[in-house]
Motif scaffolding. Sequence first.
Motif, PDB file in Angstrom:
ATOM      1  N   ARG A   1     -21.293 -17.208  17.579  1.00  0.00           N
ATOM      2  CA  ARG A   1     -21.807 -17.198  18.953  1.00  0.00           C
ATOM      3  C   ARG A   1     -22.336 -15.792  19.251  1.00  0.00           C
ATOM      4  NH1 ARG A   1     -17.435 -18.419  23.362  1.00  0.00           N
ATOM      5  NH2 ARG A   1     -16.753 -16.377  22.688  1.00  0.00           N
ATOM      6  N   PHE A   2     -23.478 -15.743  19.901  1.00  0.00           N
ATOM      7  CA  PHE A   2     -24.068 -14.466  20.304  1.00  0.00           C
ATOM      8  C   PHE A   2     -24.120 -14.398  21.821  1.00  0.00           C
ATOM      9  CE2 PHE A   2     -25.914 -15.575  16.179  1.00  0.00           C
ATOM     10  CZ  PHE A   2     -25.529 -14.464  15.438  1.00  0.00           C
ATOM     11  N   SER A   3     -23.814 -13.231  22.358  1.00  0.00           N
ATOM     12  CA  SER A   3     -23.870 -13.038  23.811  1.00  0.00           C
ATOM     13  C   SER A   3     -24.659 -11.763  24.099  1.00  0.00           C
ATOM     14  CB  SER A   3     -22.463 -12.897  24.393  1.00  0.00           C
ATOM     15  OG  SER A   3     -21.663 -13.994  24.013  1.00  0.00           O
ATOM     16  N   ALA A   4     -25.801 -11.924  24.730  1.00  0.00           N
ATOM     17  CA  ALA A   4     -26.646 -10.746  25.023  1.00  0.00           C
ATOM     18  C   ALA A   4     -27.780 -11.179  25.950  1.00  0.00           C
ATOM     19  CB  ALA A   4     -27.203 -10.157  23.724  1.00  0.00           C
TER      20      ALA A   4
ATOM     21  N   TRP B   1     -23.401  -8.120  10.030  1.00  0.00           N
ATOM     22  CA  TRP B   1     -23.914  -8.250  11.397  1.00  0.00           C
ATOM     23  C   TRP B   1     -23.222  -7.287  12.353  1.00  0.00           C
ATOM     24  CZ3 TRP B   1     -24.486 -14.335  11.889  1.00  0.00           C
ATOM     25  CH2 TRP B   1     -25.536 -14.730  11.040  1.00  0.00           C
ATOM     26  N   MET B   2     -21.951  -7.016  12.095  1.00  0.00           N
ATOM     27  CA  MET B   2     -21.270  -6.039  12.964  1.00  0.00           C
ATOM     28  C   MET B   2     -21.831  -4.643  12.698  1.00  0.00           C
ATOM     29  SD  MET B   2     -17.378  -7.368  13.447  1.00  0.00           S
ATOM     30  CE  MET B   2     -17.095  -6.398  14.917  1.00  0.00           C
ATOM     31  N   GLN B   3     -22.103  -4.369  11.430  1.00  0.00           N
ATOM     32  CA  GLN B   3     -22.703  -3.066  11.099  1.00  0.00           C
ATOM     33  C   GLN B   3     -24.072  -2.920  11.766  1.00  0.00           C
ATOM     34  OE1 GLN B   3     -21.656  -0.444   9.508  1.00  0.00           O
ATOM     35  NE2 GLN B   3     -19.782  -1.123   8.509  1.00  0.00           N
ATOM     36  N   GLN B   4     -24.768  -4.045  11.889  1.00  0.00           N
ATOM     37  CA  GLN B   4     -26.110  -4.003  12.491  1.00  0.00           C
ATOM     38  C   GLN B   4     -26.043  -4.179  14.010  1.00  0.00           C
ATOM     39  OE1 GLN B   4     -28.151  -7.126  10.375  1.00  0.00           O
ATOM     40  NE2 GLN B   4     -28.369  -5.909   8.518  1.00  0.00           N
ATOM     41  N   SER B   5     -24.827  -4.157  14.564  1.00  0.00           N
ATOM     42  CA  SER B   5     -24.623  -4.309  16.011  1.00  0.00           C
ATOM     43  C   SER B   5     -25.223  -5.597  16.565  1.00  0.00           C
ATOM     44  CB  SER B   5     -25.195  -3.109  16.776  1.00  0.00           C
ATOM     45  OG  SER B   5     -24.531  -1.946  16.403  1.00  0.00           O
ATOM     46  N   TYR B   6     -25.141  -6.666  15.786  1.00  0.00           N
ATOM     47  CA  TYR B   6     -25.523  -7.967  16.331  1.00  0.00           C
ATOM     48  C   TYR B   6     -24.531  -8.310  17.454  1.00  0.00           C
ATOM     49  CZ  TYR B   6     -28.967  -9.463  12.803  1.00  0.00           C
ATOM     50  OH  TYR B   6     -30.086  -9.602  12.024  1.00  0.00           O
ATOM     51  N   PRO B   7     -24.988  -8.946  18.517  1.00  0.00           N
ATOM     52  CA  PRO B   7     -24.092  -9.195  19.657  1.00  0.00           C
ATOM     53  C   PRO B   7     -23.169 -10.393  19.445  1.00  0.00           C
ATOM     54  CG  PRO B   7     -26.275 -10.030  20.139  1.00  0.00           C
ATOM     55  CD  PRO B   7     -26.368  -9.412  18.786  1.00  0.00           C
TER      56      PRO B   7
END
Lengths: 497, 367
Positions: free
Chosen positions: B216-219, B196-202
Amino acid sequence: MSLKVDSWGIEPQIKKSELAKLFAEFLPGNAIVSEEEELRPYECDGLSAYRQLPMLVVIPDTIEQVQKIVKICSKYRVPVVSRGAGTSLSGGSLPLTNGIVLSLAKFNQVLEIDTNNRCAKVQAGVRNLAISQAASEYGLYYAPDPSSQIACSIGGNVAENAGGVHCLKYGLTVHNILALTIVTMDGEILEVGGKALETPGLDLLAIFTGSEGMLGIVIDVTVKLLVVPEKTKVLMASFNDVALAGEAVSQVIAQGIIPAGLELMDKAAIKAAEDFVHAGYPLEVEAILLCEVDGSSVDVEAQINKASDILKQSGAVDIQLAKDEQQRQLFWAGRKGAFPAVGRLSPDYYCMDGTIPRYKLGDILKRIQDLSDQYQLQVVNVFHAGDGNLHPLILYDANNEGELAQTEEMGGKILTACVELGGTITGEHGVGVEKLDQMCVQYSDAERDQFLALKIAFDPNNLLNPGKGIPQLHRCAELGALHVHHGQLPHPELERF
Amino acid sequence: MTDLNKQFIEQITQAKEQNTSLHICGGNSKSFLVDIDKAQEVDELSTEGHSGIINYLPSELTITVRSGTPLIEVQQALADKGQMLPFEPPMYDEKSTIGGVIASGLSGARRPFSGSVRDFVLGTEVINGKAELLRFGGEVMKNVAGYDVSRLMVGAQGRLGLISSVSLKVLPVSEKEQSIAIEMASEQFFDTVQQWMQQSYPLSAAVYYGEKAYFRFSASESFIEQIIKNISSKFSGLLSPVDNQFWSQINNQTHDFFKDASNRNLLKVLLPMYLKEVFSKEFAPKEAMQIIDWGGACRWLYTVQSIESIRQHAEIFEGTAQVFRDNGQYSSSCVREHPRANAIAQLEMRIQQQFDPQKIFNRHYAN
């Protein structure tokens, strides 16, 4: 040109020829530079107004050699100026006549790219841009991007805590490194930080970053790598008033957008850059703002639209969104080429590096204009507006007698104005030899004394880049004597000479 | 809104003259972090009452606060303007002060994604052991004039001086924050975070505990909607919603997991983020319990293994282990913090000496 380096009265206890002989015991002949014509390329860095030759230049290629060199220098009290690519704009790697230059040029290997932990261990002499190039095949890059990134080395970036156009969102060098290998002046190796995000104890990583080669010699650096954003968009907003453009910057940020870059150029800078790279900048306006947003496609679309609306409401007369990657690169080429572009306008220019709180942008612009009128020297303004970091370029001609001195005096006044407005004398270029006098303005005696005391903890004999970065108390006293307030002479206890 | 600098300077001057020691304290919420040498006599130097927000400029993303200001007040002022302290500092007690946040240097679950306390420090005002009031850094984003003494204060536990005030960079709160839990094995947690970090998930927090991964996602709302849709289809039937309160339970150690700390020793092990099962097998056998925090980079651990063996293994991976909450089991036999290399320890002592030559501050701290 008189040199501004503080003399610490360091007298090497060895002759140049004997020192070279000691180095020759473990360094190959081509790693010791001693002839005048070969020393010449090292006489200055990016601040070329100051030049002088060192005793010797040494170019080791192993950490053991570096240890031996500094041990010899410690023993014989020889000052050591370490040097990466020599692109410092503040004279940080200006040689000292009684010392040696220790070049890290041969420490040029990328040692490891750890894709899982998104970091790379690189030697100090590796160029900034080369890190991103090496990481690109994994979809990663190194974020800080000083405009000299093609040439400047990562070791130098650490020494200066280098920034760039993208630090508003991604931070400075200090935010983007995990570990350092340092050789101290007594030849000891310090491993500071590590791949874990934090290490216990004092934050030595922070104190070495931006220490201008005065605390230790950086041998290798573990940098954080970021994932190349899925999408990047840039828009160019034009304004008929520079102060209005400055206000627009605050508005964008106040409304929750953190652009990857937010750069401002005034009319003179726009014209110079346009003539130089033909970026398609509008020539009739007073200022342009370049606003770059990056991230996921969805977020970028939403943010660029929002930014565009805010800029319109803030008085932008025209907004252009780069239609493709090629145009985006072109917009940036103008900004990144602004300094050489200005170099075509005038035989010489002097690049300043003050920082102010963003909301004081209008005030500082007015102060700069007044100074420009007073000194009859033209100023071109290029700002990292998002960070409040100004790069006013004062145009002058060194061949006109006294003009450089006038330029320096005016530059000093710009920096003093930055401090008065709540800012600082240097945002990213460092103090070096250039801003020693302004350090007297920014910091009190006790604060500068604390800096000097801190250095003693690392380098008790003051042999690492002595005379740079932090002025001696008597220097400030002498300067203070020129500005006697209410008849009170500052530092009455100090001898004056 | 009182400034007690004058009083502090007097107290430090007096200590200097009488060669006594001062114990700096704020809200006393993190006093468990250090062992005290009870044989040393100390007077208290409390920042209580030295409080107030000196300057808060939301459009500048900066806030300057006196050190005795309760953290909760700072957070409230920021929240009122839609902003936050991006390093999500723990609040073990509502008395926690901003000075203690800086002096301890502790960051919460958002840390690997947004940065640590020191990443957001712009300037500090400190009083050193010579009773001099000194200002370093400022309220601007960039400042490379002089050594970065402000950041040196972070995590120094008051050993270099009293922090009088601090200027911090703040960030806007995201449009939306949403948390989910997914049932998965711990190995899969590491891979998922990586992917997910590689895919730039927030991602703004990632924790593994009790056979579940918590994210947790923040965007922006639309981006989170898209992300949740992707994840739901991949982890169909394994997904459950999580209240955002979960993160303060982790950060403030009020989660059930931390209740055991009253009778066991809680270790904090810092490691590179991606080590996967190597470390888990070595240190978290069946009898051990752990929360994997910071997307893998921080482990909260109860174990029967000796701290020495944990440290030896952690060092292989450039990691460290700290006895975070101690119940007397370790303190007599070993140091609470991971020992530093000799050269580093010596250097730290020399630095301390230059800030506080008479060792006025926190002389009674063991180690």
